[in-house]
Enzyme design. Structure first.
Site: not given
Length: 430
Positions: A202, A258
């Site tokens: 990620k 994010c």
């Protein structure tokens, strides 16, 4: 497909999307949150998150009896076969991820988890978190799995139900396969790996995307100085299959929930093992500079900003969401306010007061009396504004389109001067 009893802890963007989508796949899902008011609203079918398709899935799952909500994690996990932790991991001191929410929930649920259940870390967490959670649970019968999410705000439901890939990592192959089976109905490529690698995927993916955005913003700056058009340049680049056309649009900088925290966390992770990851740090620095460039462009167009009225179009970090977390629009607005500019802003999904500006509910009110207008979020409705009307109520003629979103011909016909990013200045027809 086997139907599983699933608990999802946390009902933010990731948690609520995960719960509603898993329920739509036929699983029985209980979503838990500490906010009793939020739980009550969800039980009534009221979804406050602006996410296409999400409210419908929540109501559909609840009506079918596959999706329910409860206050607190302990009650949610008592009967669960799989527990998803979808908790906030915000940027903490020094840029490292703050894992306190994950650690607190692990401590709360460890003694009520059913024998043999699987705990899944869905939140974006540093390498080693799955091992840390396993130690906190201190349950040899409970496996911990990393299953990072790749959901984009504004298309989260679509991303969940039509994923590019599903990544599942665990030091227990059986547990990894058990979690992967939850998504079998989606028919997506599934990549099984160890937990540490899954946790790194990620961060590696998000940092790469952030680097791509910072790169194109730097290219846009260069285009302005050498007389090239970044739109043509990126069009020519995007046909190269090794590069692709996504994340090649310049803007006022990247933001959201994010990329900012994940890039900072990656730098801290690298520092922790003695790696000087200057590429990611440069990505962050370029992004900060891009926001200042927007302010510099406005100052160059209208002169000193102190006391100057600026109309702001767009506040959310991107179109299709009402999320203001780390919004580049707000970062630019803060810089403008610091220089003394008078800001009047409009966003179709933001109606609450914000520090340093006046937020109005009409775009024409936002631009009225403005020496310049700056577009910071690429809402489709901004393209179809009556730009002749805009020109008639402005005090100046400059429109700074930081997303290269507007139709140059429409603004020229209205007698406005359009300034983009990485593009020549579009002046009115003579």
């Amino acid at each position: 497909m086997f139907v599983r009893r699933i608990a999802v802890v946390g009902t933010g963007y990731v948690g609520l999307t995960t719960g509603a989508c898993l329920a739509s796949l036929g699983h029985r899902v209980v979503c838990a949150d500490v906010d009793a008011l939020k739980v009550a609203r969800l039980e009534a079918g009221q979804v406050d998150i602006l996410e296409p398709g999400l409210a419908g899935l929540v109501r559909e799952g609840a009506t079918a009896g596959r999706l329910s909500f409860t206050v607190g994690a302990r009650d949610a996990v008592r009967d669960a076969e799989v527990v998803f932790l979808c908790l906030p991991t915000p940027m903490g001191a020094g840029g490292a991820a703050d894992l306190s929410a994950v650690e607190d929930v692990a401590a709360v649920i460890r003694d009520v988890l059913p024998y043999g259940c699987v705990v899944v870390c869905k939140s974006t967490v540093p390498v080693g978190t799955s091992t840390r959670v396993a130690a906190l649970l201190d349950r040899e019968d409970v496996a911990v799995v990393s299953n990072p999410e790749f959901l984009r705000e504004g298309s989260a439901v679509r991303d969940f139900l039509h994923p590019d890939r599903i990544v599942v990592g665990s030091d227990s192959p059986q547990a990894a396969e058990r979690v992967a089976a939850l998504f079998a109905k989606l028919g997506a490529p599934t990549v099984l790996m160890d937990a540490a690698s899954a946790e790194m995927v990620k961060y590696a993916a998000n940092c790469f995307l952030a680097m791509k955005l910072s790169y194109v913003n730097a290219v846009a700056e260069l285009c302005e100085l050498v007389g090239a058009d970044v739109t043509a340049v990126t069009d020519g680049m995007g046909y190269d299959k090794r590069i692709g056309g996504s994340f090649l649009k310049p803007g006022p900088g990247w933001g959201g929930s994010c990329l900012p925290k994940d890039t900072h966390a990656m730098v801290r992770i690298a520092e922790g093992v003695g790696v000087d990851f200057t590429l990611v740090q440069a990505t962050i620095d370029t992004n900060v500079r891009q926001r200042q460039r927007v302010v510099d462009k406005l100052r160059a167009a209208v002169g000193p900003l102190a006391g100057t009225r600026i109309g702001v179009l767009g506040l959310a970090f991107k179109a299709g969401t009402n999320d203001l977390r780390d919004s580049p629009a707000l970062a630019v607005a803060e810089l403008l306010a610091f220089e003394g500019a008078e800001l009047v802003a409009y966003d179709p999904e933001i109606d609450r007061p914000l520090v340093g500006m006046t937020v109005v509910d009409d775009p024409y009110v936002a631009v009225s009396g403005a020496a310049a207008v700056v577009l910071l979020t690429e809402w489709p409705q901004f393209r179809t504004l009556d730009w002749t009307r805009v020109a008639s109520v402005m005090s100046g003629t400059t429109v700074l389109d930081t997303r290269n979103h507007l139709d140059p011909d429409a603004l020229r016909r209205a007698g406005l001067t359009l300034r983009g990013v990485g593009r020549p200045v579009e002046v009115p027809f003579s």
